[in-house]
Design a protein around this motif. Structure first.
Motif, short mmCIF file in Angstrom:
data_model
loop_
_atom_site.label_atom_id
_atom_site.label_comp_id
_atom_site.label_asym_id
_atom_site.label_seq_id
_atom_site.Cartn_x
_atom_site.Cartn_y
_atom_site.Cartn_z
N UNK A 39 0.82 -1.21 0.00
CA UNK A 39 0.00 0.00 0.00
C UNK A 39 0.85 1.26 0.00
N UNK A 40 1.95 1.26 0.73
CA UNK A 40 2.84 2.43 0.74
C UNK A 40 3.37 2.69 -0.67
N UNK A 41 3.78 1.64 -1.38
CA UNK A 41 4.28 1.82 -2.75
C UNK A 41 3.17 2.28 -3.69
N UNK A 42 1.96 1.74 -3.51
CA UNK A 42 0.85 2.14 -4.38
C UNK A 42 0.44 3.58 -4.13
N UNK A 43 0.40 3.99 -2.87
CA UNK A 43 0.07 5.38 -2.57
C UNK A 43 1.14 6.32 -3.12
N UNK A 44 2.40 5.91 -2.98
CA UNK A 44 3.49 6.74 -3.49
C UNK A 44 3.42 6.90 -5.00
N UNK A 45 3.18 5.79 -5.72
CA UNK A 45 3.09 5.88 -7.19
C UNK A 45 1.84 6.63 -7.62
N UNK A 46 0.76 6.54 -6.83
CA UNK A 46 -0.44 7.34 -7.12
C UNK A 46 -0.11 8.82 -7.10
N UNK A 47 0.58 9.24 -6.04
CA UNK A 47 0.94 10.65 -5.91
C UNK A 47 1.84 11.11 -7.06
#
Length: 268
Positions: free
Chosen positions: A159-167
């Motif tokens: 989730x941390x990686x997905x949120x980061x790539x979303x941003x």
């Protein structure tokens, strides 16, 4: 909360991703939950693509809120698990008669939710909201599909990686396609912080903290508290109208989505 934040959908989605990322990173730090670098590297391409899909999924969902009721947008969004069923053979899973029937019932429910049975074709503004909601559902189904393709990785790392790539993906779009804006009052800032920290970071932390102790089907059933609460808040707090056709459509869509995720055989 999103209804009362006077920012574009992409600005709200970007803020949500950044604040949620910061909160989860803090949780991992204080709980001494070290990231698994090897697992992250192994899954990095899928994490980046699914994160981008997650970000634009939020943008479409928030845009749907602006064009139709929260209830209608939410119900359209929860077609995602049923859309995933249609591509389940690509995951090596069998497409059963039960699943096909659930998809058909949900599509009938969508007809009721659209209002066609009562007033004919919906107004353009309402139709836009429904289409944005369906677009969000497609992207959410893509996120779920890609998550099933991931090799073993912890929920926090994922989730941390997905949120980061979303941003990262939303930021260029936000800068190039829209004029920069920010909340103008302390109340607007507070609403944005609540969406990012409480509704994203803290919600995910509670979710990940509980799923390790629950069966998958139990988690699936509890996940349907989300649309039910959203629909109730839409009617009670936002005073958004909900006719008989909307109620029938909502029951058909959420009921079929929930039924499709229940186990074939109930075991004690």
């Amino acid at each position: 909360f999103v209804r009362y934040i006077p920012l574009s959908s992409s600005a709200v989605a970007f803020s949500r991703a950044v604040l949620g990322l910061a909160f989860l990173a803090a949780v991992m730090f204080f709980t001494k939950n070290k990231p698994d670098i090897i697992a992250i590297k192994r899954n990095l391409p899928l994490l980046l693509v699914s994160g981008a899909a997650m970000g634009f999924n939020w943008i479409l969902l928030f845009e749907s809120y602006k064009h139709t009721t929260v209830a209608t947008a939410t119900v359209c969004y929860y077609l995602a698990p049923l859309l995933l069923l249609l591509v389940s053979p690509l995951l090596g899973e069998r497409l059963t008669v039960k699943n096909i029937l659930c998809v058909c019932v949900a599509l009938i429910g969508l007809v009721f939710v659209s209002g066609v049975t009562e007033t004919g074709l919906p107004a353009f503004h309402e139709l836009q909201g429904i289409l944005f909601g369906l677009g969000a559902a497609v992207l959410y189904a893509c996120v779920m599909f890609l998550n099933k393709k991931l090799s073993p990785i912890t929920a926090y790392d994922k989730t941390v990686l997905q949120l980061g790539s979303s941003a990262v993906v939303i930021l260029p779009y936000l800068l190039l396609a829209e004029s920069a804006s920010a909340p103008q009052t302390w109340l607007q800032w507070l609403l944005l912080l609540v969406v990012g920290i409480l509704h994203t970071g803290m919600a995910y932390a509670l979710y990940f903290g509980s799923i390790k102790d629950l069966h998958a089907h139990t988690v699936a059933v509890f996940s349907y508290l989300d649309p039910v609460v959203a629909i109730l808040l839409s009617a009670i707090l936002l005073r958004e109208p909900m006719g008989a056709a909307n109620i029938i459509g909502t029951v058909l869509i959420l009921g079929s989505a929930l039924f499709s995720q229940l186990p074939e055989k109930t075991q004690k």
